[in-house]
Design an enzyme around this catalytic site. Structure first.
Site, PDB file in Angstrom:
ATOM      1  N   GLU A 252       4.284   8.803  -3.820  1.00 42.57           N
ATOM      2  CA  GLU A 252       5.014   8.317  -2.644  1.00 42.57           C
ATOM      3  C   GLU A 252       5.971   7.188  -3.023  1.00 42.57           C
ATOM      4  OE1 GLU A 252       2.616   7.666   0.812  1.00 42.57           O
ATOM      5  OE2 GLU A 252       1.765   9.690   0.746  1.00 42.57           O
TER       6      GLU A 252
ATOM      7  N   GLU B  42       0.864  -1.188   0.000  1.00 39.79           N
ATOM      8  CA  GLU B  42       0.000   0.000   0.000  1.00 39.79           C
ATOM      9  C   GLU B  42       0.902   1.240   0.000  1.00 39.79           C
ATOM     10  OE1 GLU B  42      -2.442   0.651   3.438  1.00 39.79           O
ATOM     11  OE2 GLU B  42      -1.284  -0.716   4.698  1.00 39.79           O
TER      12      GLU B  42
END
Length: 692
Positions: free
Chosen positions: A447, A438
């Site tokens: 990210e 995730e």
């Protein structure tokens, strides 16, 4: 405070235990204005509060004549329950200075100012007055509300005035509703245009809405009721900004109510009707839900994105993310499908599942639950779960679960490592059959999910056949109009450049803050077009580069993107259908203040079932999910889009050995002719980058 000058101030007031208005969970703040021969806020406030109103409006004095209410009301009432009003006057140039000085002295939280003159010279002089008054009011967090009407001309005049006031954060509008649409030759088209204008208005510092009593109809019982059109418009405002908007009823009453039902002000039925609308189920399920309560502190609050390879999340942050009711349910479904598809009929096999970035273990739990659902599919299959986490504090939590949780014992192994540096020995010389992560950010790849997963692949602990969950994600972008977000971004310039140095740090400065993307729960914002894809990443990767480029055309949309709302949450198809009934062929002029980045991720694509998705794109939103807010890319200077104008948005994902960053900009065209452009923001990552 019952009335607060800013949503943030409301939140702070609640935390301090100061009184807040409440009626069966309703948090709508409603005030009353009644014309008085002699201004007397004390007398009006007493009767208004007995009826249930939260604040009153009083005309501000322009002379130093005595007022009885000054000695009758304590300061706490002036600063919480009284709004000032500056009436239209040919002497406003001379009067406003004294009126604002008095409002400042009394600590009045907001002042309503007259509508903007139509004459260009008079409007410019008025803008100078407002700009000066905004400076005076800002010293005690006071707001100025400009009377504005729901038409293109009035909204354009407000946008221009706001620019002339240098984007003053305390200058907003109070929307004055009227019955002009009743005279329209095509009422349906008129209402459609108004719905699109409400959407546009929400991005224009909408602070309050005013209901003059004369616009109310009369129902069968003789009580006031809004027309269907006004109900639609007000319901849309409540759904969108019902947690922060203020309402004003402008009297006197135009309905004759028998007995005491009219209350001490004779305007009680209007208040009851507005409260009734706020309590409709379609409103309460949006504004009074647990999710709404959880996200309230984040509304329009800009957060600088994480440095995912350098920052460690706090315990409470993990805890918040784990409450997402949708994300981990979808992950569990994807893992279960992957196991089912690859284990049916299999015998005597070991399945190694790698959790890349385990946090406090929600993906591990989802994996364990998925394993339980396929226990009867295969024979004599052994499962091993490896949880990789670089945060040492989170590793302690994981190790505690592995030791004490009966579901984890003997099944889960904890590996404290950066996934890009993991060794074969850590997996007991095994290679993973499934890798679950995730690592997605608000814009999908921001990210560093591509860098992390490609790095993991390069360690040799994965097979050529390893299944990735997620396996594919696409970044989307859309223009946004929001004076609020723009003002919030500019305000970041005064924040410390380094949080570790605190107040000793130099401020960030204007350039850096306007070239930094921010995670934000958009609220007072207007996404002007349907989002479009920029680029995608696939795992296992077949590309030799992780750099990406996108040039995306956004044609004029006559609905102003009404169904997309603030850019967060699912599109409203009913609003789209309604707005498309407009007789316009293109949108009117508007300003854009940046772009919103979202994403769609394919967790797993089964041959026998539909793909399992997670999406923050409004057109495909995973309803109920709150783990990601949009990524706001600000523009240093707002970009004017003329009527019928087209926007071309350019975005680049750039990489070097030690960092990843985005660059962005936009151009405006009318037909094929260039009309304007922005600067290219953040060249070479000079203001913001993500460290590798």
């Amino acid at each position: 405070y019952i009335f607060a000058s800013d949503p943030l101030k409301s939140r702070v007031s609640s935390k301090l235990g100061l009184p807040t208005m409440s009626e069966e969970g309703c948090t709508l703040v409603v005030g009353l204005y009644l014309p008085q021969s002699q201004p007397d806020a004390a007398h009006l406030l007493q009767s208004a509060r007995e009826d249930g109103f939260d604040y009153v409006t009083t005309v501000l004095p322009h002379t130093w004549e005595p007022r009885s209410d000054v000695t009758a009301l304590e300061s706490r009432w002036w600063r919480s329950s009284v709004v000032g009003l500056v009436p239209e006057s040919p002497t406003i140039q001379q009067d406003l200075v004294k009126q604002m000085e008095w409002a400042h002295h009394m600590n009045i939280p907001a002042v309503i100012l007259p509508k903007i003159p139509k004459n260009v010279v008079a409007a410019t002089d008025y803008a100078r007055l407002v700009s000066s008054a905004a400076l005076t009011a800002s010293t005690n967090n006071g707001q100025l509300w400009i009377k504005t009407f729901l038409n293109e001309e009035s909204l354009a005049a407000f946008e221009k005035l706001h620019r002339q006031c240098d984007g003053a954060v305390n200058v907003g509008m109070i929307l004055m509703l009227d019955n002009d649409h009743i005279q329209a030759s095509d009422p349906t088209a008129a209402v459609a245009s108004m719905v699109a204008l409400v959407h546009k208005t929400i991005g224009c510092q909408l602070k309050a809405v005013c209901f003059p009593t004369q616009i109310f109809l009369t129902n069968k019982r003789g009580y006031p009721a809004l027309s269907k059109t006004h109900q639609v418009l007000f319901s849309e405002m409540l759904r969108r900004v019902g947690r922060t908007i203020r309402v004003l009823v402008e009297g006197p009453s135009t309905h004759t109510i028998q007995g005491n039902a009219g209350g001490g002000t004779s305007c009680l039925p209007y208040l009851q009707y507005i409260r009734h609308m706020r309590q409709r189920s379609e409103i309460t399920k949006l504004l009074d839900s647990a999710e709404a309560s959880l996200e309230e502190a984040y509304l329009d609050h800009l957060q600088r994105p994480l440095q995912p390879l350098g920052d460690h999340l706090e315990f409470s942050t993990y805890e918040t993310f784990e409450k997402d009711p949708v994300k981990y349910e979808q992950y569990q479904k994807a893992i279960a499908l992957a196991l089912r598809d690859n284990l049916t009929g299999v015998q005597d096999k070991v399945i190694n599942i790698l959790i890349a970035g385990a946090g406090r273990g929600p993906l591990v739990t989802a994996t364990i639950n998925a394993i339980k659902t396929v226990q009867g599919v295969a024979t004599n299959v052994t499962f091993r779960v490896y949880a990789i986490e670089k945060n040492p504090s989170a590793v302690v939590y994981l190790q505690s679960l592995a030791r004490h949780d009966m579901n984890w014992k003997g099944l889960v192994s904890i590996i404290h490592s950066d996934m890009r540096n993991i060794s074969h020995e850590a997996l007991s010389i095994q290679r993973a059959d499934i890798v679950v992560s995730e690592l997605l950010g608000s814009f999908g790849d921001n990210e560093l999910s591509p860098e992390c997963l490609d790095g993991l692949h390069g360690t040799g602990v994965l097979k050529d056949s390893t299944i990735y969950i997620p396996c594919h994600y696409t970044s989307y972008i859309a223009p946004v109009s929001s004076l609020r977000l723009y003002s919030e971004a500019r305000a970041q310039a005064y924040f410390p450049n380094s949080s570790s140095e605190g107040l000793d740090s130099a401020p960030m400065g204007n350039l850096k803050v306007m070239e930094t993307p921010y995670v934000v729960r958009t609220h007072a914002a207007c996404q002007t077009h349907t989002e479009q894809p920029c680029w995608d990443f696939v795992h296992p990767s077949t590309s030799t580069t992780r750099e990406r480029t996108a040039h995306i055309d956004f044609a004029s949309d006559k609905t102003n993107g009404a169904g997309a709302g603030s850019g967060y949450g699912p599109v409203d198809q009913a609003i789209i259908t309604m707005a498309q009934a407009s007789d316009k062929t293109c949108a009117g002029s508007f300003m854009i203040h940046g772009f919103l980045g979202t994403f769609t991720a394919v967790l797993y694509r089964s041959n026998r079932d539909e793909a399992v998705l997670l999406s923050t794109c409004p057109t495909n939103y995973s309803v109920g999910m709150f783990s990601w807010f949009p990524l706001y890319f600000p523009l240093k200077d707002p970009l004017f889009i003329p009527t019928g104008g087209k926007i071309t948005v350019s975005v680049w994902r750039r990489t070097e050995e030690s960092k990843v960053w985005y660059e962005w900009g936009a151009q405006v065209f009318v037909g094929d002719q260039p009309h304007g452009c922005s600067a290219i923001h953040n060249p070479n990552g000079r203001s913001y980058h993500v460290r590798l």
